[in-house]
Motif scaffolding. Sequence first.
Motif, PDB file in Angstrom:
ATOM      1  N   ARG A   1      24.645  28.648  -7.299  1.00 52.55           N
ATOM      2  CA  ARG A   1      26.110  28.580  -7.185  1.00 52.55           C
ATOM      3  C   ARG A   1      26.477  28.234  -5.752  1.00 52.55           C
ATOM      4  N   MET A   2      27.617  27.575  -5.567  1.00 56.93           N
ATOM      5  CA  MET A   2      28.155  27.343  -4.233  1.00 56.93           C
ATOM      6  C   MET A   2      29.149  28.461  -3.939  1.00 56.93           C
ATOM      7  N   VAL A   3      28.877  29.225  -2.867  1.00 58.51           N
ATOM      8  CA  VAL A   3      29.651  30.435  -2.582  1.00 58.51           C
ATOM      9  C   VAL A   3      30.092  30.418  -1.119  1.00 58.51           C
ATOM     10  N   GLU A   4      31.304  30.877  -0.860  1.00 53.74           N
ATOM     11  CA  GLU A   4      31.838  30.926   0.501  1.00 53.74           C
ATOM     12  C   GLU A   4      31.382  32.192   1.224  1.00 53.74           C
ATOM     13  N   GLY A   5      31.279  32.079   2.536  1.00 52.59           N
ATOM     14  CA  GLY A   5      30.919  33.247   3.326  1.00 52.59           C
ATOM     15  C   GLY A   5      30.922  32.948   4.800  1.00 52.59           C
ATOM     16  N   VAL A   6      30.483  33.933   5.577  1.00 57.68           N
ATOM     17  CA  VAL A   6      30.545  33.854   7.035  1.00 57.68           C
ATOM     18  C   VAL A   6      29.213  34.268   7.660  1.00 57.68           C
TER      19      VAL A   6
ATOM     20  N   PRO B   1      39.879  34.047  12.915  1.00 58.04           N
ATOM     21  CA  PRO B   1      39.864  35.486  13.187  1.00 58.04           C
ATOM     22  C   PRO B   1      40.018  36.328  11.928  1.00 58.04           C
ATOM     23  N   GLU B   2      40.729  35.803  10.932  1.00 59.82           N
ATOM     24  CA  GLU B   2      40.899  36.531   9.674  1.00 59.82           C
ATOM     25  C   GLU B   2      39.592  36.582   8.885  1.00 59.82           C
TER      26      GLU B   2
ATOM     27  N   PRO C   1      32.976  35.727  17.118  1.00 63.15           N
ATOM     28  CA  PRO C   1      32.473  34.396  16.813  1.00 63.15           C
ATOM     29  C   PRO C   1      31.730  34.369  15.483  1.00 63.15           C
ATOM     30  N   GLY C   2      31.839  33.251  14.806  1.00 59.45           N
ATOM     31  CA  GLY C   2      31.159  33.115  13.526  1.00 59.45           C
ATOM     32  C   GLY C   2      31.430  31.761  12.912  1.00 59.45           C
ATOM     33  N   LEU C   3      30.710  31.466  11.855  1.00 59.43           N
ATOM     34  CA  LEU C   3      30.872  30.202  11.141  1.00 59.43           C
ATOM     35  C   LEU C   3      31.205  30.475   9.683  1.00 59.43           C
TER      36      LEU C   3
END
Length: 317
Positions: A84-89, A113-114, A119-121
């Motif tokens: 599956r294609m899943v969103e995340g950080v 920031p939300e 920092p993150g991607l």
Amino acid sequence: MDATEVIVVGSGVIGLTTAVVLAEAGRRVRVWTRAPAERTTSAVAGALWWPYRIEPEARAGEWSLQSLSVYAELASRDAASGVRMVEGVHAGTRLDGLGPWAARVPGLRTATPEECAGPGLWARLPLLDMPVHLGWLRRRLAAAGGVVEERGIARLDEALAAAPVVVNCSGLGARTLVPDEQVHPVRGQLVVVANPGLTTWFTAADATSDATTYFFPHGERLLLGGTAEDGDWSTEPDPAVADAIVKRCAAVRPEIAGARILEHRVGLRPARPAVRLEREQTGGDGVLVHNYGHGGGGVTVAWGCAQEAARLAGAAS
């Protein structure tokens, strides 16, 4: 001896994917495995696509991108594949800290920031349910005429005596089969809990520690991790480590704290200073191709490495 026959040693995600590519290229493929796929390290992997603990970076980046293309297609058309294609950080990760491959990952961007405190991607990436995916690979292999045989061997010469082409995808087993003392385990422990409703993934890796923090949603289950303990051969879950994993994940998403624990898992990543993907001169008429040492990135590079291994074996263009 059938000149089209290939023996693939190993039935983890690297071995099965390589076997599929070879079989679909018209080769007669047998997979020799000491243990069935559901008992390999691949079966317990968290299995988010991301080049993690794998070298050399430039080649791994290309293999990863080739695999990303395959997984994205599978996610769009074949739910039975377990992809599956899943969103995340990815917390604590910056674009300028990644290799050139990152610029070619669709949608990869700096998190807002939300989305991430600090920092993150943000990314939408393939997430694999590994028991499902390994079963799908076996069915795809069978449909192409390949077979899996439970057969342990002490040396690769045994396979070379039985087929003109052997592809060594033995993972951690390469330490004794080759033998290659550079192969060593990186222990990973996970906790599987009832999913309290999370639909996105999260990772945060500390390069100075053997502790990592991640969670991956798989429907009603949530995989929590983890560890990266270099040189540790223990496959027994450590209760104290499990408690620490849950606490780290709950610090990110408090609802995880009360989630019911379903299972504990431990896997030994087959690490090496660099992946060995090459054709070896055997001194005889047989062809031996090595495809092992993928560390924590086996799922991520599986299809790219399989395609290269098939070319080295003379079975693909």
